[in-house]
Enzyme design. Structure first.
Site, PDB file in Angstrom:
ATOM      1  CG  HIS A 117      37.512  38.819  43.954  1.00 30.84           C
ATOM      2  ND1 HIS A 117      37.179  39.542  44.757  1.00 30.84           N
ATOM      3  CD2 HIS A 117      37.481  37.491  44.434  1.00 30.84           C
ATOM      4  CE1 HIS A 117      37.275  39.281  46.024  1.00 30.84           C
ATOM      5  NE2 HIS A 117      37.464  37.791  45.855  1.00 30.84           N
ATOM      6  NE  ARG A 128      39.826  31.915  50.719  1.00 25.86           N
ATOM      7  CZ  ARG A 128      39.496  30.703  51.197  1.00 25.86           C
ATOM      8  NH1 ARG A 128      40.430  30.244  52.064  1.00 25.86           N
ATOM      9  NH2 ARG A 128      38.300  30.143  50.727  1.00 25.86           N
ATOM     10  CB  THR A 129      36.434  37.934  50.036  1.00 24.10           C
ATOM     11  OG1 THR A 129      37.155  37.162  49.231  1.00 24.10           O
ATOM     12  CG2 THR A 129      36.130  39.525  49.685  1.00 24.10           C
ATOM     13  NE  ARG A 141      32.744  36.918  46.940  1.00 23.76           N
ATOM     14  CZ  ARG A 141      33.468  36.200  47.230  1.00 23.76           C
ATOM     15  NH1 ARG A 141      33.305  35.077  47.854  1.00 23.76           N
ATOM     16  NH2 ARG A 141      35.023  36.488  47.029  1.00 23.76           N
ATOM     17  CE  LYS A 175      11.159  40.163  55.800  1.00 23.70           C
ATOM     18  NZ  LYS A 175      11.062  41.299  56.757  1.00 23.70           N
TER      19      LYS A 175
HETATM   20  C1  NCD Z   1      37.759  33.396  44.972  1.00 20.75           C
HETATM   21  C2  NCD Z   1      36.463  33.911  44.420  1.00 20.75           C
HETATM   22  O1  NCD Z   1      35.591  33.961  45.373  1.00 20.75           O
HETATM   23  O2  NCD Z   1      36.170  34.305  43.101  1.00 20.75           O
HETATM   24  N1  NCD Z   1      37.825  33.212  46.220  1.00 20.75           N
HETATM   25  C3  NCD Z   1      38.458  34.084  46.823  1.00 20.75           C
HETATM   26  O3  NCD Z   1      37.731  35.325  46.936  1.00 20.75           O
HETATM   27  N2  NCD Z   1      39.561  34.011  47.220  1.00 20.75           N
HETATM   28  C4  NCD Z   1      38.131  32.286  44.211  1.00 20.75           C
HETATM   29  C5  NCD Z   1      37.304  30.849  44.123  1.00 20.75           C
HETATM   30  O4  NCD Z   1      35.987  30.859  44.526  1.00 20.75           O
HETATM   31  O5  NCD Z   1      37.562  29.948  43.344  1.00 20.75           O
END
Ligand code: NCD
Length: 304
Positions: free
Chosen positions: A131, A53-54, A103, A82
């Site tokens: 997040h 999703r992100t 991320r 590497k």
């Molecule tokens: C979340 C995350 O990555 O923290 N996912 C997301 O970005 N919608 C929640 C999760 O992984 O449970």
């Protein structure tokens, strides 16, 4: 927004949040007006952890603003394999992009990386830390469905490792929200988050049972147990499968209860809830587009 980067929801004021949410509503009303807004700009996507999703919604959001994206791709096929450091990776990618989305599995990684770059950097999840862009789309969804003031919200599941929870709880301190945290004892909110909530005077209560509080809730925000963050698989097994809800659970809930989940879900929300009016998690995921468009629009438009 007061700062160039978006690292933690605790840095967001009510004005910052409302600026993004109001811009997202404008985008929802008239997406065509934003179609060329950032033509010629490039967004760099650096994901050191899995994401659907992100990653896809930032990619789509940038393209819907007329811009383009460059993606580091899977860690296995990047220079990280590497032995390249995070600092070097972001310094290099900064030269290819006008803003970065990062991320990373380590808490604090986004703060560290932001010290090495001049372009805006968005923390798209740093381990069990924060997040904040997820929080903005969560707040947008709450505002649309229940309103952000005079709100009673239950946040349930993995409160210890769930970074979406940490960001959401801190952001909600800007509003008149009473927050109920429901989890097993071993997955309570981390001490630093509890401290921040306490310091900002938030109305907070902790529970181990949902039924203690369910009838009062306007919103129930359910989360996945973050299996990948448990140091010991046995500890995970002890709590796996707890705190599931199905349509029977909801007999005690208000008719207009809004159920949210950042997704992906495992077994926390039974599919028999999906077709009820309570289920708001797919709408929530779709809100990632206008909200991330709004966030990028604001970050990319600031005079630098
Ligand atoms: C979340 C995350 O990555 O923290 N996912 C997301 O970005 N919608 C929640 C999760 O992984 O449970």
């Amino acid at each position: 927004m007061r700062q160039d980067h978006l690292i933690s929801a605790s840095h967001l004021s009510r004005e910052d949040i409302e600026a993004v949410l109001d811009r997202a509503a404008d985008i929802d009303d008239d997406p065509a007006a934003f179609r060329q807004r950032h033509a010629g700009k490039v967004l760099g996507l650096c994901f050191f952890e899995p994401s659907t999703r992100t990653r896809m919604s930032f990619d789509s959001a940038m393209k819907r603003l007329g811009g383009q994206t460059v993606d580091m791709g899977p860690v296995e096929s990047s220079s990280v394999k590497k032995g390249e450091t995070l600092a070097d990776t972001v310094r290099v990618v900064e030269g290819y992009a006008d803003a970065l989305v990062l991320r990373h599995p380590s808490e604090g990684a986004a703060t560290m990386a932001s010290e090495f770059v001049d372009v805006p950097l968005v923390n798209a999840g740093d381990g069990a830390g924060q997040h904040p862009s997820q929080t903005l789309l969560d707040l947008y969804t709450i505002r649309e469905n229940a309103g952000l003031d005079d709100l009673t919200i239950g946040i349930m599941g993995d409160l210890k490792y769930g970074r979406t929870v940490h960001s959401l709880a801190e952001a909600l301190t800007n509003f008149d929200a009473s927050q109920h945290f429901i989890s097993p004892e071993s997955l309570r909110l981390p001490r630093n988050v509890r401290y921040d909530l306490h310091a900002s005077g938030a109305q907070v209560r902790e529970h181990t049972e949902l039924d203690e509080v369910l009838p009062e809730l306007d919103v129930l925000y359910v989360t996945r147990i973050q299996r990948e963050r448990f140091p010991d698989e046995n500890e995970y097994r002890k709590v796996a499968g707890q705190y599931q809800i199905d349509s029977e659970t909801l007999e005690a809930a208000a008719d207009d209860l809004t159920i949210m989940h950042p997704l992906p879900r495992v077994d926390e929300i039974s599919p028999d809830i999906d077709d009820t009016d309570h289920a708001t998690y797919f709408e929530q995921a779709h809100n990632g587009i206008p909200v991330r468009m709004a966030l990028l629009d604001i970050l990319l438009s600031q005079d630098r």
